[in-house]
Design an enzyme around this catalytic site. Structure first.
Site, mmCIF file in Angstrom:
data_model
loop_
_atom_site.group_PDB
_atom_site.id
_atom_site.type_symbol
_atom_site.label_atom_id
_atom_site.label_comp_id
_atom_site.label_asym_id
_atom_site.label_seq_id
_atom_site.Cartn_x
_atom_site.Cartn_y
_atom_site.Cartn_z
ATOM 1 N N LYS A 107 -51.883 -6.602 13.386
ATOM 2 C CA LYS A 107 -52.673 -7.379 12.424
ATOM 3 C C LYS A 107 -53.582 -8.407 13.102
ATOM 4 O O LYS A 107 -54.473 -8.959 12.461
ATOM 5 C CB LYS A 107 -51.757 -8.066 11.409
ATOM 6 C CG LYS A 107 -51.077 -7.078 10.465
ATOM 7 C CD LYS A 107 -50.282 -7.805 9.390
ATOM 8 C CE LYS A 107 -49.632 -6.829 8.425
ATOM 9 N NZ LYS A 107 -48.475 -6.126 9.013
HETATM 10 C C1 LIG Z 1 -48.088 -4.833 8.519
HETATM 11 C C2 LIG Z 1 -47.247 -3.978 9.401
HETATM 12 C C3 LIG Z 1 -47.085 -2.584 9.163
HETATM 13 C C4 LIG Z 1 -47.667 -1.882 7.968
HETATM 14 O O1 LIG Z 1 -49.070 -1.823 7.992
HETATM 15 P P1 LIG Z 1 -49.874 -1.532 6.661
HETATM 16 O O2 LIG Z 1 -51.302 -1.683 7.021
HETATM 17 O O3 LIG Z 1 -49.428 -2.571 5.674
HETATM 18 O O4 LIG Z 1 -49.518 -0.163 6.214
HETATM 19 C C5 LIG Z 1 -46.331 -1.840 10.071
HETATM 20 N N1 LIG Z 1 -45.738 -2.433 11.131
HETATM 21 C C6 LIG Z 1 -45.874 -3.746 11.391
HETATM 22 C C7 LIG Z 1 -45.175 -4.321 12.571
HETATM 23 C C8 LIG Z 1 -46.616 -4.577 10.544
HETATM 24 O O5 LIG Z 1 -46.707 -5.887 10.794
#
Ligand SMILES: *Cc1c(COP(=O)(O)O)cnc(C)c1O
Length: 442
Positions: A107
Protein backbone atom coordinates in the site's frame (compact mmCIF):
# COMPACT_ATOMS: atom_id res chain seq x y z
CA UNK A 1 -8.97 12.46 -18.65
CA UNK A 2 -12.37 12.41 -17.00
CA UNK A 3 -13.73 9.95 -14.49
CA UNK A 4 -17.24 8.53 -14.29
CA UNK A 5 -18.97 6.80 -11.39
CA UNK A 6 -19.63 3.04 -11.36
CA UNK A 7 -23.15 3.90 -10.15
CA UNK A 8 -23.73 6.10 -13.19
CA UNK A 9 -25.68 8.81 -11.36
CA UNK A 10 -22.95 11.33 -10.51
CA UNK A 11 -21.49 14.07 -12.72
CA UNK A 12 -18.27 13.33 -14.60
CA UNK A 13 -15.23 14.49 -12.60
CA UNK A 14 -11.78 15.61 -13.62
CA UNK A 15 -8.75 13.99 -11.98
CA UNK A 16 -8.35 16.75 -9.39
CA UNK A 17 -11.94 16.38 -8.22
CA UNK A 18 -11.78 12.57 -8.25
CA UNK A 19 -8.67 12.67 -6.05
CA UNK A 20 -10.00 15.23 -3.57
CA UNK A 21 -13.46 13.66 -3.30
CA UNK A 22 -12.46 9.97 -3.38
CA UNK A 23 -16.02 8.69 -3.71
CA UNK A 24 -18.50 10.04 -6.28
CA UNK A 25 -21.70 11.84 -5.17
CA UNK A 26 -23.79 8.72 -5.86
CA UNK A 27 -21.38 6.71 -3.66
CA UNK A 28 -20.00 4.95 -6.73
CA UNK A 29 -16.31 4.53 -7.51
CA UNK A 30 -14.56 6.65 -10.10
CA UNK A 31 -13.42 4.96 -13.32
CA UNK A 32 -11.23 6.52 -16.04
CA UNK A 33 -13.23 7.18 -19.23
CA UNK A 34 -10.52 5.64 -21.34
CA UNK A 35 -7.95 2.88 -20.85
CA UNK A 36 -5.13 3.45 -23.30
CA UNK A 37 -3.49 0.45 -24.93
CA UNK A 38 0.28 0.80 -24.74
CA UNK A 39 2.26 0.39 -27.98
CA UNK A 40 3.94 -2.89 -28.92
CA UNK A 41 7.37 -1.26 -28.85
CA UNK A 42 6.90 -0.53 -25.14
CA UNK A 43 6.38 -4.22 -24.41
CA UNK A 44 9.23 -5.20 -26.75
CA UNK A 45 11.66 -3.02 -24.81
CA UNK A 46 10.24 -3.39 -21.33
CA UNK A 47 12.79 -5.87 -20.05
CA UNK A 48 15.57 -3.35 -20.53
CA UNK A 49 13.72 -0.67 -18.56
CA UNK A 50 13.91 -0.05 -14.82
CA UNK A 51 10.87 0.05 -12.53
CA UNK A 52 10.67 3.85 -12.43
CA UNK A 53 10.72 4.24 -16.22
CA UNK A 54 8.20 1.47 -16.79
CA UNK A 55 5.94 3.13 -14.22
CA UNK A 56 6.34 6.55 -15.81
CA UNK A 57 5.08 5.16 -19.12
CA UNK A 58 2.06 3.61 -17.41
CA UNK A 59 1.42 6.75 -15.35
CA UNK A 60 1.50 8.90 -18.50
CA UNK A 61 -1.26 6.79 -20.03
CA UNK A 62 -3.50 7.49 -17.02
CA UNK A 63 -2.45 10.92 -15.82
CA UNK A 64 -0.48 12.43 -18.72
CA UNK A 65 -3.31 14.74 -19.82
CA UNK A 66 -3.75 16.17 -16.35
CA UNK A 67 -0.26 16.46 -14.92
CA UNK A 68 2.72 18.25 -16.42
CA UNK A 69 5.23 15.61 -17.70
CA UNK A 70 8.16 16.75 -15.55
CA UNK A 71 6.00 16.88 -12.44
CA UNK A 72 4.57 13.44 -13.20
CA UNK A 73 8.03 12.01 -13.66
CA UNK A 74 9.11 13.55 -10.37
CA UNK A 75 6.07 12.07 -8.59
CA UNK A 76 6.68 8.60 -10.06
CA UNK A 77 10.41 8.62 -9.33
CA UNK A 78 9.85 9.80 -5.76
CA UNK A 79 7.11 7.21 -5.18
CA UNK A 80 9.17 4.29 -6.49
CA UNK A 81 12.46 4.88 -4.76
CA UNK A 82 12.76 1.17 -3.97
CA UNK A 83 12.89 -2.16 -5.78
CA UNK A 84 10.13 -4.58 -6.63
CA UNK A 85 11.96 -7.83 -7.45
CA UNK A 86 10.66 -11.25 -8.47
CA UNK A 87 12.23 -14.11 -6.57
CA UNK A 88 12.08 -17.77 -7.54
CA UNK A 89 10.41 -19.82 -4.79
CA UNK A 90 10.24 -23.22 -6.44
CA UNK A 91 9.73 -24.88 -9.84
CA UNK A 92 7.62 -22.50 -11.89
CA UNK A 93 6.42 -20.38 -8.94
CA UNK A 94 7.82 -16.91 -8.33
CA UNK A 95 7.20 -14.30 -5.64
CA UNK A 96 6.70 -10.66 -6.62
CA UNK A 97 7.94 -8.89 -3.52
CA UNK A 98 5.84 -5.79 -3.03
CA UNK A 99 7.24 -5.11 0.43
CA UNK A 100 10.38 -3.09 -0.13
CA UNK A 101 8.69 0.29 0.47
CA UNK A 102 8.89 2.45 3.62
CA UNK A 103 6.37 0.46 5.69
CA UNK A 104 7.10 -2.89 4.03
CA UNK A 105 3.69 -3.37 2.43
CA UNK A 106 2.34 -2.83 -1.07
CA UNK A 107 0.00 0.00 0.00
CA UNK A 108 3.04 2.30 0.25
CA UNK A 109 3.03 3.01 -3.49
CA UNK A 110 -0.57 4.17 -3.72
CA UNK A 111 -0.31 6.24 -0.54
CA UNK A 112 2.84 8.09 -1.62
CA UNK A 113 1.58 8.64 -5.15
CA UNK A 114 -1.67 10.10 -3.85
CA UNK A 115 0.17 12.41 -1.42
CA UNK A 116 2.38 13.81 -4.16
CA UNK A 117 -0.49 14.16 -6.65
CA UNK A 118 -2.62 16.01 -4.10
CA UNK A 119 0.31 18.30 -3.37
CA UNK A 120 0.70 18.96 -7.11
CA UNK A 121 -2.93 20.07 -7.40
CA UNK A 122 -2.70 22.23 -4.26
CA UNK A 123 0.38 24.03 -5.65
CA UNK A 124 -1.12 24.40 -9.09
CA UNK A 125 -4.10 26.20 -7.59
CA UNK A 126 -1.74 28.47 -5.69
CA UNK A 127 -3.67 27.43 -2.63
CA UNK A 128 -2.08 28.49 0.64
CA UNK A 129 -4.55 27.00 3.08
CA UNK A 130 -3.39 23.74 4.63
CA UNK A 131 -5.26 20.60 3.52
CA UNK A 132 -6.04 18.10 6.26
CA UNK A 133 -6.30 14.38 5.57
CA UNK A 134 -8.32 12.32 8.04
CA UNK A 135 -7.81 8.57 8.01
CA UNK A 136 -9.21 5.86 10.27
CA UNK A 137 -7.14 2.70 10.50
CA UNK A 138 -7.19 -0.75 12.01
CA UNK A 139 -3.43 -0.97 11.35
CA UNK A 140 -1.90 -1.18 7.88
CA UNK A 141 -3.62 1.67 6.05
CA UNK A 142 -2.58 4.15 8.75
CA UNK A 143 1.09 3.33 8.42
CA UNK A 144 1.10 3.47 4.61
CA UNK A 145 -0.82 6.77 4.51
CA UNK A 146 1.18 8.39 7.33
CA UNK A 147 4.51 7.48 5.71
CA UNK A 148 3.28 8.37 2.22
CA UNK A 149 2.28 11.87 3.36
CA UNK A 150 5.23 12.38 5.71
CA UNK A 151 6.99 15.66 5.00
CA UNK A 152 4.65 16.60 2.12
CA UNK A 153 4.27 20.37 2.47
CA UNK A 154 0.82 21.90 2.73
CA UNK A 155 -0.85 18.71 3.95
CA UNK A 156 -1.43 17.59 7.53
CA UNK A 157 -2.54 14.03 8.34
CA UNK A 158 -4.59 12.86 11.32
CA UNK A 159 -4.48 9.07 11.79
CA UNK A 160 -7.24 7.78 14.07
CA UNK A 161 -6.68 4.33 15.51
CA UNK A 162 -8.33 2.22 18.22
CA UNK A 163 -6.41 2.17 21.49
CA UNK A 164 -4.85 -1.22 22.24
CA UNK A 165 -6.23 -2.78 19.06
CA UNK A 166 -3.31 -2.41 16.65
CA UNK A 167 -0.10 -4.42 16.93
CA UNK A 168 2.95 -2.68 18.51
CA UNK A 169 4.81 -2.88 15.18
CA UNK A 170 1.92 -1.22 13.35
CA UNK A 171 1.40 1.43 16.03
CA UNK A 172 5.01 2.64 15.95
CA UNK A 173 4.80 3.13 12.18
CA UNK A 174 2.41 6.05 12.52
CA UNK A 175 2.89 7.32 16.08
CA UNK A 176 6.63 8.01 15.95
CA UNK A 177 6.81 10.17 12.81
CA UNK A 178 6.08 13.69 14.07
CA UNK A 179 6.26 16.51 11.46
CA UNK A 180 2.93 16.73 9.61
CA UNK A 181 1.56 13.47 11.02
CA UNK A 182 -0.63 13.44 14.15
CA UNK A 183 -1.71 10.10 15.61
CA UNK A 184 -5.02 10.17 17.48
CA UNK A 185 -5.52 7.27 19.88
CA UNK A 186 -9.25 6.69 20.24
CA UNK A 187 -10.67 4.97 23.29
CA UNK A 188 -12.89 2.66 21.23
CA UNK A 189 -12.88 0.22 18.31
CA UNK A 190 -12.10 0.74 14.60
CA UNK A 191 -15.75 1.52 13.82
CA UNK A 192 -15.64 4.39 16.34
CA UNK A 193 -12.61 5.83 14.54
CA UNK A 194 -14.41 5.58 11.23
CA UNK A 195 -17.53 7.22 12.69
CA UNK A 196 -15.44 10.16 13.98
CA UNK A 197 -13.96 10.67 10.50
CA UNK A 198 -17.37 10.45 8.80
CA UNK A 199 -18.90 12.92 11.26
CA UNK A 200 -16.03 15.32 10.71
CA UNK A 201 -16.62 15.34 6.93
CA UNK A 202 -20.30 16.16 7.50
CA UNK A 203 -19.81 18.88 10.14
CA UNK A 204 -20.41 22.32 8.65
CA UNK A 205 -18.57 24.42 11.25
CA UNK A 206 -15.53 22.17 11.09
CA UNK A 207 -15.43 22.25 7.27
CA UNK A 208 -15.56 26.07 7.42
CA UNK A 209 -12.69 26.05 9.90
CA UNK A 210 -10.40 23.69 7.96
CA UNK A 211 -10.11 22.02 4.57
CA UNK A 212 -10.71 18.27 5.03
CA UNK A 213 -10.16 15.34 2.69
CA UNK A 214 -9.79 11.57 2.99
CA UNK A 215 -7.12 9.12 1.78
CA UNK A 216 -9.47 6.20 1.39
CA UNK A 217 -8.17 3.14 -0.45
CA UNK A 218 -10.82 3.45 -3.19
CA UNK A 219 -9.27 6.75 -4.30
CA UNK A 220 -8.16 6.58 -7.96
CA UNK A 221 -4.79 8.06 -7.02
CA UNK A 222 -4.19 5.25 -4.55
CA UNK A 223 -5.51 2.36 -6.58
CA UNK A 224 -4.35 2.97 -10.19
CA UNK A 225 -0.61 3.31 -9.39
CA UNK A 226 -0.66 -0.30 -8.17
CA UNK A 227 -0.76 -1.23 -11.89
CA UNK A 228 2.95 -0.26 -12.02
CA UNK A 229 3.79 -3.41 -10.08
CA UNK A 230 2.45 -5.73 -12.76
CA UNK A 231 4.24 -4.15 -15.69
CA UNK A 232 7.42 -4.38 -13.66
CA UNK A 233 6.71 -8.03 -12.81
CA UNK A 234 6.30 -8.82 -16.51
CA UNK A 235 9.58 -7.05 -17.32
CA UNK A 236 11.53 -8.81 -14.57
CA UNK A 237 10.09 -12.19 -15.58
CA UNK A 238 11.25 -11.60 -19.17
CA UNK A 239 14.78 -11.40 -17.80
CA UNK A 240 14.39 -14.82 -16.19
CA UNK A 241 12.26 -16.88 -18.57
CA UNK A 242 10.64 -16.14 -21.90
CA UNK A 243 7.16 -16.74 -20.60
CA UNK A 244 4.23 -16.73 -22.94
CA UNK A 245 1.84 -18.11 -20.35
CA UNK A 246 2.27 -15.98 -17.29
CA UNK A 247 -0.28 -16.43 -14.50
CA UNK A 248 -0.58 -13.64 -11.95
CA UNK A 249 -1.94 -14.51 -8.52
CA UNK A 250 -3.03 -11.72 -6.17
CA UNK A 251 -4.00 -12.17 -2.49
CA UNK A 252 -7.13 -10.04 -2.32
CA UNK A 253 -9.27 -8.27 0.26
CA UNK A 254 -10.81 -5.10 -1.11
CA UNK A 255 -9.70 -6.16 -4.62
CA UNK A 256 -7.91 -2.87 -5.35
CA UNK A 257 -4.56 -4.47 -6.09
CA UNK A 258 -5.91 -7.11 -8.49
CA UNK A 259 -8.19 -4.51 -10.09
CA UNK A 260 -5.12 -2.41 -10.91
CA UNK A 261 -3.53 -5.54 -12.42
CA UNK A 262 -6.63 -6.03 -14.57
CA UNK A 263 -6.36 -2.43 -15.78
CA UNK A 264 -2.81 -3.32 -16.78
CA UNK A 265 -4.15 -6.31 -18.73
CA UNK A 266 -6.65 -4.03 -20.47
CA UNK A 267 -3.69 -1.81 -21.47
CA UNK A 268 -2.12 -4.75 -23.26
CA UNK A 269 0.02 -6.34 -20.56
CA UNK A 270 0.53 -9.96 -21.73
CA UNK A 271 -0.72 -11.95 -18.76
CA UNK A 272 -2.53 -15.16 -19.67
CA UNK A 273 -4.80 -15.33 -16.64
CA UNK A 274 -5.27 -14.19 -13.07
CA UNK A 275 -6.01 -15.93 -9.79
CA UNK A 276 -7.64 -14.01 -6.93
CA UNK A 277 -6.57 -15.69 -3.68
CA UNK A 278 -8.85 -15.23 -0.69
CA UNK A 279 -8.70 -16.22 2.95
CA UNK A 280 -11.93 -17.52 4.51
CA UNK A 281 -13.70 -14.36 3.29
CA UNK A 282 -14.79 -16.02 0.07
CA UNK A 283 -17.44 -13.67 -1.35
CA UNK A 284 -15.69 -13.16 -4.70
CA UNK A 285 -14.65 -16.81 -4.84
CA UNK A 286 -18.36 -17.69 -4.62
CA UNK A 287 -19.22 -15.12 -7.28
CA UNK A 288 -16.72 -16.72 -9.63
CA UNK A 289 -18.28 -20.15 -9.00
CA UNK A 290 -21.94 -19.14 -9.18
CA UNK A 291 -22.30 -15.69 -10.73
CA UNK A 292 -24.02 -14.48 -7.57
CA UNK A 293 -22.47 -11.71 -5.50
CA UNK A 294 -23.61 -11.99 -1.90
CA UNK A 295 -21.72 -9.70 0.51
CA UNK A 296 -21.70 -10.64 4.17
CA UNK A 297 -20.00 -9.66 7.43
CA UNK A 298 -16.27 -10.35 7.38
CA UNK A 299 -14.71 -13.06 9.51
CA UNK A 300 -11.39 -12.60 11.31
CA UNK A 301 -8.47 -14.57 9.88
CA UNK A 302 -4.68 -14.83 10.07
CA UNK A 303 -4.43 -12.72 6.90
CA UNK A 304 -6.35 -9.85 8.47
CA UNK A 305 -5.67 -7.21 5.80
CA UNK A 306 -7.87 -9.39 3.58
CA UNK A 307 -10.77 -9.67 6.04
CA UNK A 308 -13.34 -7.99 3.83
CA UNK A 309 -16.96 -9.09 3.45
CA UNK A 310 -18.02 -6.64 0.73
CA UNK A 311 -14.95 -5.75 -1.35
CA UNK A 312 -15.39 -2.20 -2.62
CA UNK A 313 -13.35 -2.55 -5.81
CA UNK A 314 -15.48 -5.46 -6.99
CA UNK A 315 -17.77 -2.77 -8.46
CA UNK A 316 -14.86 -1.58 -10.60
CA UNK A 317 -14.20 -5.12 -11.91
CA UNK A 318 -17.86 -5.59 -12.83
CA UNK A 319 -17.91 -2.19 -14.49
CA UNK A 320 -14.77 -2.97 -16.50
CA UNK A 321 -16.02 -6.31 -17.88
CA UNK A 322 -19.65 -5.29 -18.36
CA UNK A 323 -18.43 -2.39 -20.53
CA UNK A 324 -20.03 0.07 -18.14
CA UNK A 325 -23.17 -2.06 -17.63
CA UNK A 326 -23.83 -2.64 -21.32
CA UNK A 327 -23.53 -6.43 -21.03
CA UNK A 328 -25.87 -8.79 -19.20
CA UNK A 329 -24.83 -10.26 -15.85
CA UNK A 330 -24.27 -13.64 -17.52
CA UNK A 331 -22.10 -12.22 -20.28
CA UNK A 332 -20.09 -10.23 -17.73
CA UNK A 333 -19.61 -13.26 -15.50
CA UNK A 334 -18.50 -15.27 -18.51
CA UNK A 335 -15.90 -12.68 -19.50
CA UNK A 336 -14.62 -12.47 -15.94
CA UNK A 337 -14.31 -16.22 -15.41
CA UNK A 338 -12.48 -16.56 -18.74
CA UNK A 339 -9.70 -14.47 -17.26
CA UNK A 340 -9.93 -14.83 -13.48
CA UNK A 341 -10.28 -17.84 -11.23
CA UNK A 342 -10.47 -17.89 -7.44
CA UNK A 343 -9.08 -19.75 -4.46
CA UNK A 344 -9.97 -19.64 -0.77
CA UNK A 345 -8.05 -20.84 2.29
CA UNK A 346 -9.02 -21.15 5.93
CA UNK A 347 -6.45 -20.36 8.63
CA UNK A 348 -5.31 -23.97 9.00
CA UNK A 349 -4.55 -24.13 5.28
CA UNK A 350 -2.69 -20.82 5.42
CA UNK A 351 -0.51 -22.16 8.24
CA UNK A 352 0.11 -25.40 6.35
CA UNK A 353 1.08 -23.47 3.20
CA UNK A 354 3.57 -21.40 5.21
CA UNK A 355 5.08 -24.49 6.84
CA UNK A 356 5.24 -26.50 3.63
CA UNK A 357 6.81 -23.67 1.64
CA UNK A 358 9.37 -23.00 4.36
CA UNK A 359 10.27 -26.69 4.69
CA UNK A 360 10.56 -27.17 0.88
CA UNK A 361 12.30 -23.96 -0.08
CA UNK A 362 13.32 -21.90 2.98
CA UNK A 363 11.16 -19.02 1.71
CA UNK A 364 9.28 -17.26 4.52
CA UNK A 365 5.74 -16.33 3.53
CA UNK A 366 3.53 -13.94 5.46
CA UNK A 367 -0.09 -15.13 5.90
CA UNK A 368 -1.34 -12.97 2.98
CA UNK A 369 1.32 -14.08 0.52
CA UNK A 370 0.73 -17.66 1.67
CA UNK A 371 -2.77 -17.57 0.12
CA UNK A 372 -1.22 -16.50 -3.18
CA UNK A 373 1.52 -19.10 -3.07
CA UNK A 374 -0.90 -21.91 -2.29
CA UNK A 375 -3.31 -20.87 -5.04
CA UNK A 376 -0.47 -21.28 -7.55
CA UNK A 377 0.70 -24.54 -6.00
CA UNK A 378 -2.87 -25.83 -6.39
CA UNK A 379 -3.87 -24.29 -9.71
CA UNK A 380 -0.86 -23.84 -11.97
CA UNK A 381 -0.54 -26.04 -15.06
CA UNK A 382 2.84 -27.43 -16.06
CA UNK A 383 3.11 -25.26 -19.16
CA UNK A 384 2.49 -22.09 -17.13
CA UNK A 385 4.72 -19.82 -15.08
CA UNK A 386 3.11 -18.33 -11.98
CA UNK A 387 3.88 -15.17 -10.04
CA UNK A 388 2.15 -14.42 -6.75
CA UNK A 389 2.28 -11.10 -4.92
CA UNK A 390 3.97 -11.22 -1.54
CA UNK A 391 2.03 -8.21 -0.23
CA UNK A 392 3.79 -7.68 3.12
CA UNK A 393 7.13 -8.47 4.69
CA UNK A 394 6.78 -11.43 7.10
CA UNK A 395 8.25 -9.29 9.92
CA UNK A 396 5.10 -7.14 9.81
CA UNK A 397 3.30 -10.19 11.20
CA UNK A 398 6.24 -11.37 13.26
CA UNK A 399 4.37 -12.88 16.20
CA UNK A 400 2.19 -15.04 13.95
CA UNK A 401 4.98 -16.05 11.58
CA UNK A 402 7.38 -16.94 14.42
CA UNK A 403 4.68 -18.97 16.08
CA UNK A 404 3.63 -20.86 12.94
CA UNK A 405 7.13 -21.60 11.63
CA UNK A 406 8.92 -21.90 14.96
CA UNK A 407 11.53 -19.35 13.87
CA UNK A 408 12.65 -15.86 14.84
CA UNK A 409 11.98 -13.66 11.79
CA UNK A 410 14.61 -11.00 11.40
CA UNK A 411 13.26 -7.46 11.66
CA UNK A 412 14.53 -5.28 8.78
CA UNK A 413 16.42 -2.13 9.82
CA UNK A 414 13.68 0.12 8.52
CA UNK A 415 11.09 -1.50 10.77
CA UNK A 416 13.46 -1.59 13.74
CA UNK A 417 14.07 2.15 13.32
CA UNK A 418 10.35 2.85 13.75
CA UNK A 419 10.35 0.77 16.91
CA UNK A 420 13.12 2.88 18.43
CA UNK A 421 11.18 6.12 17.85
CA UNK A 422 9.23 7.87 20.59
CA UNK A 423 5.50 7.21 20.54
CA UNK A 424 3.45 10.39 20.41
CA UNK A 425 -0.34 10.40 20.16
CA UNK A 426 -3.31 12.49 21.18
CA UNK A 427 -5.66 10.61 23.52
CA UNK A 428 -9.28 10.95 22.39
CA UNK A 429 -12.70 9.70 23.50
CA UNK A 430 -15.07 8.25 20.89
CA UNK A 431 -17.41 11.22 21.44
CA UNK A 432 -17.50 13.38 18.29
CA UNK A 433 -17.81 16.57 20.36
CA UNK A 434 -14.35 15.99 21.85
CA UNK A 435 -12.78 15.30 18.45
CA UNK A 436 -14.43 18.38 16.97
CA UNK A 437 -13.28 20.58 19.89
CA UNK A 438 -9.75 19.34 19.32
CA UNK A 439 -9.78 20.01 15.57
CA UNK A 440 -11.35 23.47 16.03
CA UNK A 441 -8.28 24.43 18.06
CA UNK A 442 -5.85 23.39 15.29
C1 LIG B 1 -4.42 -4.46 1.82
C2 LIG B 1 -3.70 -5.76 1.81
C3 LIG B 1 -4.12 -6.85 0.99
C4 LIG B 1 -5.37 -6.80 0.15
O1 LIG B 1 -5.28 -5.90 -0.92
P1 LIG B 1 -6.60 -5.39 -1.64
O2 LIG B 1 -6.15 -4.35 -2.60
O3 LIG B 1 -7.46 -4.82 -0.55
O4 LIG B 1 -7.23 -6.56 -2.29
C5 LIG B 1 -3.36 -8.01 0.99
N1 LIG B 1 -2.26 -8.12 1.77
C6 LIG B 1 -1.83 -7.12 2.55
C7 LIG B 1 -0.62 -7.33 3.39
C8 LIG B 1 -2.52 -5.90 2.62
O5 LIG B 1 -2.10 -4.93 3.43
Amino acid sequence: MNYYSTNGKAPIADLHKAVVKGLAEDRGLYMPEEIKILPKVFFDNIKDMKFQDIAYNVASAFFGEDVDPDALQDIVYDTLSFDCPVVKVKDNIYSLELFHGPTLAFKDVGARFMARLLQYFIRQEGQHEQVNVLVATSGDTGSAVANGFLGVEGIHVYVLYPKGKVSPIQECQFTTLGQNITAVEVDGVFDDCQALVKNAFMDEALNKHMKLTSANSINVARFLPQAFYYFNAYARMQEIVNCKSLVMCVPSGNFGNICAALFGHAMGLPIKRFIAANNANDIVFKYLQTGKYEPKASVQTLANAMDVGDPSNFARIINLYSQNNKLTNEATHHRITNLISGATYIDEEIKEAMRQCYADTGYILDPHGACGYQALADGLQESEVGVFCETAHPAKFKEKVDDILGIDVEIPDRLAAFMKGKKQSIPMTKDFKDFKDYLMKQ
